[in-house]
Design a protein around this motif. Structure first.
Motif, PDB file in Angstrom:
ATOM      1  N   LEU A   1       0.856  -1.179   0.000  1.00 61.52           N
ATOM      2  CA  LEU A   1       0.000   0.000   0.000  1.00 61.52           C
ATOM      3  C   LEU A   1       0.890   1.227   0.000  1.00 61.52           C
ATOM      4  O   LEU A   1       1.800   1.342   0.822  1.00 61.52           O
ATOM      5  N   GLU A   2       0.619   2.143  -0.919  1.00 62.39           N
ATOM      6  CA  GLU A   2       1.334   3.416  -0.952  1.00 62.39           C
ATOM      7  C   GLU A   2       0.324   4.534  -0.773  1.00 62.39           C
ATOM      8  O   GLU A   2      -0.641   4.638  -1.542  1.00 62.39           O
ATOM      9  N   VAL A   3       0.529   5.320   0.266  1.00 55.33           N
ATOM     10  CA  VAL A   3      -0.323   6.480   0.541  1.00 55.33           C
ATOM     11  C   VAL A   3       0.561   7.681   0.829  1.00 55.33           C
ATOM     12  O   VAL A   3       1.721   7.542   1.216  1.00 55.33           O
ATOM     13  N   LYS A   4      -0.003   8.860   0.651  1.00 55.47           N
ATOM     14  CA  LYS A   4       0.729  10.095   0.921  1.00 55.47           C
ATOM     15  C   LYS A   4       0.756  10.352   2.422  1.00 55.47           C
ATOM     16  O   LYS A   4      -0.287  10.298   3.088  1.00 55.47           O
ATOM     17  N   GLY A   5       1.940  10.618   2.967  1.00 55.17           N
ATOM     18  CA  GLY A   5       2.064  10.950   4.380  1.00 55.17           C
ATOM     19  C   GLY A   5       1.305  12.227   4.682  1.00 55.17           C
ATOM     20  O   GLY A   5       1.440  13.217   3.962  1.00 55.17           O
TER      21      GLY A   5
ATOM     22  N   SER B   1      -6.052  11.646   3.236  1.00 59.64           N
ATOM     23  CA  SER B   1      -6.094  11.724   1.775  1.00 59.64           C
ATOM     24  C   SER B   1      -6.509  10.349   1.262  1.00 59.64           C
ATOM     25  O   SER B   1      -5.672   9.445   1.189  1.00 59.64           O
ATOM     26  N   PRO B   2      -7.782  10.167   0.929  1.00 57.38           N
ATOM     27  CA  PRO B   2      -8.312   8.824   0.645  1.00 57.38           C
ATOM     28  C   PRO B   2      -7.966   8.266  -0.731  1.00 57.38           C
ATOM     29  O   PRO B   2      -8.775   7.607  -1.369  1.00 57.38           O
ATOM     30  N   GLN B   3      -6.754   8.537  -1.180  1.00 60.72           N
ATOM     31  CA  GLN B   3      -6.293   7.976  -2.442  1.00 60.72           C
ATOM     32  C   GLN B   3      -4.944   7.335  -2.224  1.00 60.72           C
ATOM     33  O   GLN B   3      -4.176   7.756  -1.356  1.00 60.72           O
ATOM     34  N   GLY B   4      -4.672   6.312  -2.991  1.00 62.96           N
ATOM     35  CA  GLY B   4      -3.394   5.644  -2.875  1.00 62.96           C
ATOM     36  C   GLY B   4      -3.165   4.723  -4.044  1.00 62.96           C
ATOM     37  O   GLY B   4      -3.876   4.782  -5.050  1.00 62.96           O
ATOM     38  N   ARG B   5      -2.164   3.879  -3.878  1.00 65.97           N
ATOM     39  CA  ARG B   5      -1.840   2.885  -4.901  1.00 65.97           C
ATOM     40  C   ARG B   5      -1.600   1.549  -4.220  1.00 65.97           C
ATOM     41  O   ARG B   5      -1.085   1.493  -3.101  1.00 65.97           O
ATOM     42  N   LEU B   6      -1.984   0.486  -4.909  1.00 66.15           N
ATOM     43  CA  LEU B   6      -1.681  -0.872  -4.488  1.00 66.15           C
ATOM     44  C   LEU B   6      -0.671  -1.426  -5.480  1.00 66.15           C
ATOM     45  O   LEU B   6      -0.884  -1.360  -6.699  1.00 66.15           O
ATOM     46  N   LEU B   7       0.422  -1.947  -4.963  1.00 68.77           N
ATOM     47  CA  LEU B   7       1.530  -2.389  -5.806  1.00 68.77           C
ATOM     48  C   LEU B   7       1.778  -3.884  -5.647  1.00 68.77           C
ATOM     49  O   LEU B   7       1.749  -4.416  -4.530  1.00 68.77           O
ATOM     50  N   VAL B   8       2.019  -4.541  -6.768  1.00 66.43           N
ATOM     51  CA  VAL B   8       2.514  -5.921  -6.797  1.00 66.43           C
ATOM     52  C   VAL B   8       3.514  -5.957  -7.938  1.00 66.43           C
ATOM     53  O   VAL B   8       3.127  -5.829  -9.105  1.00 66.43           O
ATOM     54  N   GLY B   9       4.789  -6.095  -7.595  1.00 66.83           N
ATOM     55  CA  GLY B   9       5.823  -6.068  -8.628  1.00 66.83           C
ATOM     56  C   GLY B   9       5.729  -4.778  -9.411  1.00 66.83           C
ATOM     57  O   GLY B   9       5.534  -3.709  -8.842  1.00 66.83           O
ATOM     58  N   PRO B  10       5.787  -4.867 -10.739  1.00 68.52           N
ATOM     59  CA  PRO B  10       5.727  -3.650 -11.559  1.00 68.52           C
ATOM     60  C   PRO B  10       4.299  -3.120 -11.751  1.00 68.52           C
ATOM     61  O   PRO B  10       4.112  -2.038 -12.277  1.00 68.52           O
TER      62      PRO B  10
END
Length: 151
Positions: A37-41, A79-88
């Motif tokens: 999970l990537e979210v803005k601090g 900030s209710p937006q983010g990214r979910l990452l798996v590999g590339p």
């Protein structure tokens, strides 16, 4: 009333388990549904990453915070937006936090799938516990519905 429940990870979890799961997920190996999970601090604005388990339940996708009101939860609320990452692969999403009364079956499904990993953080409540027990712990475990958005 919002709970301030938080269970800090121990040394092994922080320095071995989470790092191993995150490293495997970064190279494209999802461990039992793991994502990074990537979210803005909320204070720095810098991206913050942590391994999470993405729950798919009845056509929806959810992030459950087994340790409670963690930093990623606080950042996602800010900030209710983010990214979910798996590999590339990267998926941008928008999150909506669910009220406690909507969490019972989601907590049950989460515990059914990941009790082996996170069961200790639910105070003896498990997938076979009563609805009343799951409702009792619901304030301690934020749940967010995640919906894909265009990058």
């Amino acid at each position: 009333m919002v709970s301030d429940h938080y269970q800090r990870p121990g040394w092994f979890t922080k320095n071995v388990f989470n790092r191993t799961v995150a490293a495997l997920t970064r190279v494209g190996i999802s461990v039992a549904g793991s994502r990074v999970l990537e979210v803005k601090g909320r204070k720095t604005g810098e991206p913050r990453r942590t391994p999470v388990n993405l729950l798919t339940y009845e056509g929806g996708r959810y992030l459950v915070a087994p340790r409670g009101h963690t930093q990623w939860v606080k950042n996602l609320r800010a900030s209710p937006q983010g990214r979910l990452l798996v590999g590339p692969r990267s998926e941008s999403f928008t999150a909506t936090e669910l009220p406690d009364e909507q969490k019972t079956e989601l907590l049950r499904a989460y515990l059914r799938k990941w009790k082996w990993e996170v069961g200790a953080f639910f105070g003896g409540v498990d997938a076979d516990s009563s609805d009343a027990d799951l409702q009792r712990i619901a304030p301690d475990h934020p749940v967010f519905r995640v919906e894909s958005r265009a990058s």
